[in-house]
Design a protein around this motif. Structure first.
Motif, PDB file in Angstrom:
ATOM      1  N   ILE A  43      69.325  46.425  11.694  1.00 43.48           N
ATOM      2  CA  ILE A  43      68.646  45.407  12.492  1.00 43.48           C
ATOM      3  C   ILE A  43      68.045  45.987  13.767  1.00 43.48           C
ATOM      4  O   ILE A  43      67.022  45.513  14.276  1.00 43.48           O
ATOM      5  N   ALA A  44      68.642  47.079  14.268  1.00 43.13           N
ATOM      6  CA  ALA A  44      68.136  47.713  15.486  1.00 43.13           C
ATOM      7  C   ALA A  44      66.809  48.419  15.243  1.00 43.13           C
ATOM      8  O   ALA A  44      66.098  48.745  16.198  1.00 43.13           O
ATOM      9  N   PHE A  45      66.491  48.660  13.963  1.00 42.67           N
ATOM     10  CA  PHE A  45      65.260  49.370  13.629  1.00 42.67           C
ATOM     11  C   PHE A  45      64.122  48.419  13.250  1.00 42.67           C
ATOM     12  O   PHE A  45      63.067  48.855  12.797  1.00 42.67           O
ATOM     13  N   THR A  46      64.300  47.127  13.407  1.00 44.53           N
ATOM     14  CA  THR A  46      63.281  46.145  13.044  1.00 44.53           C
ATOM     15  C   THR A  46      61.960  46.444  13.744  1.00 44.53           C
ATOM     16  O   THR A  46      61.931  46.730  14.956  1.00 44.53           O
ATOM     17  N   TYR A  47      60.878  46.367  12.994  1.00 47.00           N
ATOM     18  CA  TYR A  47      59.548  46.663  13.558  1.00 47.00           C
ATOM     19  C   TYR A  47      59.231  45.747  14.724  1.00 47.00           C
ATOM     20  O   TYR A  47      59.465  44.526  14.676  1.00 47.00           O
ATOM     21  N   ASN A  48      58.634  46.343  15.768  1.00 42.71           N
ATOM     22  CA  ASN A  48      58.199  45.599  16.944  1.00 42.71           C
ATOM     23  C   ASN A  48      56.761  46.001  17.247  1.00 42.71           C
ATOM     24  O   ASN A  48      56.504  47.100  17.740  1.00 42.71           O
ATOM     25  N   GLY A  49      55.838  45.128  16.889  1.00 39.96           N
ATOM     26  CA  GLY A  49      54.434  45.424  17.104  1.00 39.96           C
ATOM     27  C   GLY A  49      53.569  44.304  16.585  1.00 39.96           C
ATOM     28  O   GLY A  49      54.060  43.215  16.234  1.00 39.96           O
ATOM     29  N   THR A  50      52.269  44.559  16.475  1.00 39.35           N
ATOM     30  CA  THR A  50      51.309  43.509  16.124  1.00 39.35           C
ATOM     31  C   THR A  50      50.770  43.620  14.704  1.00 39.35           C
ATOM     32  O   THR A  50      49.932  42.823  14.298  1.00 39.35           O
ATOM     33  N   HIS A  51      51.244  44.596  13.936  1.00 36.67           N
ATOM     34  CA  HIS A  51      50.756  44.753  12.568  1.00 36.67           C
ATOM     35  C   HIS A  51      51.226  43.581  11.700  1.00 36.67           C
ATOM     36  O   HIS A  51      52.362  43.127  11.812  1.00 36.67           O
ATOM     37  N   SER A  52      50.353  43.114  10.820  1.00 38.66           N
ATOM     38  CA  SER A  52      50.702  42.024   9.913  1.00 38.66           C
ATOM     39  C   SER A  52      51.860  42.422   9.007  1.00 38.66           C
ATOM     40  O   SER A  52      51.903  43.544   8.497  1.00 38.66           O
ATOM     41  N   ASN A  53      52.791  41.485   8.788  1.00 36.13           N
ATOM     42  CA  ASN A  53      53.956  41.778   7.946  1.00 36.13           C
ATOM     43  C   ASN A  53      53.668  41.602   6.456  1.00 36.13           C
ATOM     44  O   ASN A  53      54.591  41.613   5.647  1.00 36.13           O
TER      45      ASN A  53
END
Length: 303
Positions: free
Chosen positions: A177-187
């Motif tokens: 869970i600590a590695f969850t993506y954080n940014g604006t790219h579409s999922n």
């Protein structure tokens, strides 16, 4: 009662031959190298005609829509006598088979009638069937650009080479869970790795990104697993990518984007023994090998 009879009509013969994707079955030192999907295969039907000619039909399965496939017969030759050391004449035998057509996303069939007899083709002619990669400039000397290569109108021995594919979803913290993506790219981004066993004991690694952003460059790496107590930044992997497994990049298309490399590691090693991670970096951020929250895709490699 009066009965009449006529001479028995000649029974016209027909034979079909199947061809696998070029994974080095014929020339082990030159398996296909390119970005065409390896789920393509082909068949050849040779039909005897009443006029003594022969009809040859080549069907290509899983073709790419709109891409032009060139299909040739090449006469076998002594490689010491050809300009580039090829075991065939570089000029296709157009009187036997040389034609092209566009793919449709499924099955396409190319047909040509030749004056060569059915018996001669099946028993005397010595040559190769070549299907050129529509995604590369056509070459009659670079065997690694042939998506299909086999002996012409002869039974092809089954290669028994393996292939497997692995699907990866967008990084929502599946591994940690600590590695969850954080940014604006579409999922909506997804990825698939396909491993193809090659006749030279190497492995073709193909990565396809789905729903990529047009014009953005995606850097993709394999990273060996490691003890986080021994890595400089506490990552559970070596921060330097493993180029012997997979290191590449691809330009987004707005849809699917595909790239292939050849790993010197065996198929068995990659699918059974190798322990590592598959990383796709966010093209909208500066690339970092220490911050997993910038990874749009993160998963265990080939599992």
């Amino acid at each position: 009662m009066i009965a009449s009879c006529k001479e028995d009509e000649k029974v016209l013969m027909s034979t079909t031959f199947n061809y696998e994707f070029n994974n080095g079955q014929v020339v082990s030192s030159a398996p296909y190298m390119g970005n065409h999907s390896s789920d393509l295969s082909a068949s050849m039907k040779v039909e005897e005609l009443e006029n003594g000619n022969t009809l040859i039909s080549v069907s290509i399965f899983n073709s790419l829509d709109g891409e032009v496939y060139h299909v040739h017969a090449h006469d076998a030759a002594d490689p010491t006598q050809t300009p580039n050391g090829t075991p065939y004449n570089e000029t296709p035998n157009s009187s036997l088979f040389a034609t092209s057509t566009a793919g449709n996303g499924g099955t396409i069939t190319l047909v040509q009638e030749t004056e060569m007899s059915y018996d001669e083709i099946l028993n005397s002619y010595s040559g190769f069937l070549v299907i050129h990669d529509p995604l590369q400039s056509m070459s009659t000397t670079d065997i690694s650009t042939y998506i299909v290569l086999g002996t012409f109108a002869r039974e092809q021995a089954s290669s028994n080479l393996s292939s497997s594919s692995y699907i990866y979803d967008f990084n929502t913290g599946q591994l940690d869970i600590a590695f969850t993506y954080n940014g604006t790219h579409s999922n909506t981004l997804k990825s698939m790795i396909t491993l193809d066993q090659l006749a030279n004991n190497m492995t073709r690694v193909t990565v396809k990104l789905m729903n990529s952003i047009s014009g953005e460059t995606y850097h993709m790496h394999a990273h060996d697993m490691a003890d986080p107590l021994t890595t400089p930044n506490g990552t559970p992997y070596d921060e330097s990518p493993n180029a012997d497994v997979f290191v590449s990049s691809v330009l987004g298309t707005g849809g699917d984007a595909t790239v292939s490399t050849i790993s010197p590691m065996t198929y068995s090693s990659l699918t059974t023994n190798y322990n590592g991670f598959f990383v796709v970096h966010d093209p909208l951020q500066n690339m970092s090998t220490t911050n997993p929250s910038t990874y749009v895709i993160l998963g265990i490699f080939a599992r």
